[in-house]
Design an enzyme around this catalytic site. Structure first.
Site, PDB file in Angstrom:
ATOM      1  N   GLU A  23       4.076   2.168  -5.870  1.00  0.00           N
ATOM      2  CA  GLU A  23       3.785   1.429  -4.641  1.00  0.00           C
ATOM      3  C   GLU A  23       3.535  -0.038  -4.998  1.00  0.00           C
ATOM      4  O   GLU A  23       2.436  -0.387  -5.427  1.00  0.00           O
ATOM      5  CB  GLU A  23       2.569   2.024  -3.958  1.00  0.00           C
ATOM      6  CG  GLU A  23       2.660   3.521  -3.696  1.00  0.00           C
ATOM      7  CD  GLU A  23       1.286   4.169  -3.617  1.00  0.00           C
ATOM      8  OE1 GLU A  23       0.478   3.766  -2.742  1.00  0.00           O
ATOM      9  OE2 GLU A  23       1.004   5.072  -4.428  1.00  0.00           O
TER      10      GLU A  23
ATOM     11  N   HIS B 290      -5.341   3.329   2.970  1.00  0.00           N
ATOM     12  CA  HIS B 290      -4.045   3.137   3.638  1.00  0.00           C
ATOM     13  C   HIS B 290      -4.169   2.792   5.125  1.00  0.00           C
ATOM     14  O   HIS B 290      -3.433   3.310   5.968  1.00  0.00           O
ATOM     15  CB  HIS B 290      -3.164   4.370   3.436  1.00  0.00           C
ATOM     16  CG  HIS B 290      -2.759   4.600   2.017  1.00  0.00           C
ATOM     17  ND1 HIS B 290      -2.525   3.569   1.132  1.00  0.00           N
ATOM     18  CD2 HIS B 290      -2.544   5.754   1.314  1.00  0.00           C
ATOM     19  CE1 HIS B 290      -2.193   4.069  -0.049  1.00  0.00           C
ATOM     20  NE2 HIS B 290      -2.200   5.379   0.033  1.00  0.00           N
TER      21      HIS B 290
ATOM     22  N   HIS C 271       5.171   4.378   0.443  1.00  0.00           N
ATOM     23  CA  HIS C 271       4.504   5.471  -0.286  1.00  0.00           C
ATOM     24  C   HIS C 271       5.470   6.636  -0.551  1.00  0.00           C
ATOM     25  O   HIS C 271       5.154   7.794  -0.291  1.00  0.00           O
ATOM     26  CB  HIS C 271       3.288   5.955   0.507  1.00  0.00           C
ATOM     27  CG  HIS C 271       2.211   6.567  -0.319  1.00  0.00           C
ATOM     28  ND1 HIS C 271       2.337   7.801  -0.914  1.00  0.00           N
ATOM     29  CD2 HIS C 271       0.983   6.111  -0.664  1.00  0.00           C
ATOM     30  CE1 HIS C 271       1.231   8.100  -1.556  1.00  0.00           C
ATOM     31  NE2 HIS C 271       0.387   7.085  -1.432  1.00  0.00           N
TER      32      HIS C 271
END
Length: 355
Positions: free
Chosen positions: A320, A115, A188
């Site tokens: 996602e 991420h 997210h």
């Protein structure tokens, strides 16, 4: 809702704003409200704090997991509601090569990058550029060259906006300034349609309009294969309970699904449908991206959330939408490289109903 033009959504986002410039260092909470649907956003990480929607009897509940205050998000290791990037999901070996140069990134996940690194876009303060309570909020973040090891400056904008009475859209755009760079943004948010305090999501029914997945190794890095789900525990082509084959999936689901009818950037297509029987709530997810990460909150471990409620493992699910994980190291995956003069565009639409 067959297909929604990406250009139409972008036009609306640009046309209805009133500029409200905020000091970049200030952290605030902003409410969007349309009828009995309410969303709260903070400019810390461009994060979704809450989504309140009615059940089949009109009872309102918050259906996303999160912390009691914004301060909780500053030490968040589970990415509750965050807008993650510069590259969402994982990059194997915490490095990639672009135009003959190898870029080394923070290894914040078992030797890999997750991420966007140790301080990705979910851990920075965004600037609010436009906010209308019954309509939308637009936030901006300018990422500098070398940030978390990535090449080039990029300017990122995300707009959260209501469409009609029961749809929430997220419009993500990013423009490289001076160098080619990988870009893969994702929301997210953790969903529990029974309400964030209702327990686990294993009895939720889900349909994923995806005939293939990108298999992973023991570090959750894609092998480069694209495998059919038919007849496996990953097969959600027809709706079924999330927990119905959990005995075949050690630890739970955390894998990228290849959406069957992706919009190819110009239109959005349906990726997933989630239903919770007791409340009657249904969530549809639409996107213009080729993949969707289905994650069953396997890493939650007695996390203290809103109102002091303790979220246990499997308390929420994430959908996602994204480019494929580790695409920078797999030439057969759709490219995430964006060049100067090009614009990265990512649209998500959530549609809420109850019956």
């Amino acid at each position: 809702m067959a297909k929604i033009s990406l250009c139409f959504l972008v036009f609306i986002a640009l046309a209805i704003g009133i500029n409200v410039c905020e000091a970049a260092e200030e952290i605030g909470v902003y409410e969007l409200k349309k009828g009995d649907h309410t969303v709260k956003i903070t400019n810390y990480g461009a994060t979704v704090l809450s989504v309140i929607v009615p059940d089949k009897n009109g009872k309102l509940d918050d259906v996303v997991l999160g912390f009691e205050s914004v301060d909780g998000y500053k030490n968040d290791s589970v990415y509750f509601g965050a807008l993650v990037g510069r590259v969402a999901n994982r990059i194997g070996g915490a490095q990639f090569t672009l135009n003959g140069k190898t870029y080394k990134l923070p290894a914040n996940d078992h030797g890999n990058t997750l991420h966007g690194g140790s301080k990705g876009f979910g851990d920075v303060i965004w600037t609010v550029t436009s906010y209308v309570k019954d309509s939308h909020i637009t936030l901006n973040y300018d990422s500098h060259d070398g940030e978390q090891g990535f090449p080039g400056e990029i300017s990122v904008f995300v707009t959260y906006m209501f469409i009609g009475k029961n749809k929430l859209a997220i419009n993500m755009q990013a423009k490289p300034v001076n160098q080619a760079t990988p870009i893969n943004l994702a929301s997210h948010t953790y969903w529990n349609l029974g309400g964030h305090t209702s327990g686990d999501i294993l009895s939720h029914k889900i349909q994923l309009l995806a005939s293939h997945v990108t298999p992973v190794n023991d570090k959750l890095i894609p092998t480069g294969e694209i495998s059919a789900v038919k007849g496996t525990a990953f097969d959600f082509l027809e709706p079924r309970e999330i927990g119905s084959k959990f005995n075949e999936i050690p630890g739970g689901y955390d894998i990228n699904y290849v959406i069957d009818q992706t919009g190819q950037g110009k239109h959005i297509s349906k990726a997933a449908v989630v239903q919770e029987s007791k409340s009657g709530r249904k969530l549809e997810v639409w996107t213009n991206k080729p993949g969707v990460q289905f994650y069953t909150s396997n890493m939650l471990n007695d996390t203290i959330g809103k109102g002091g409620f303790i979220y246990k493992r499997y308390a929420g699910l994430c959908l996602e939408t994204q480019g494929f994980p580790d695409s920078v190291n797999h030439p057969n995956f759709p490219s995430q490289i964006v060049n100067p003069g090009e614009v990265y565009r990512h649209i998500m639409v959530y549609r809420f109903t109850a019956n």
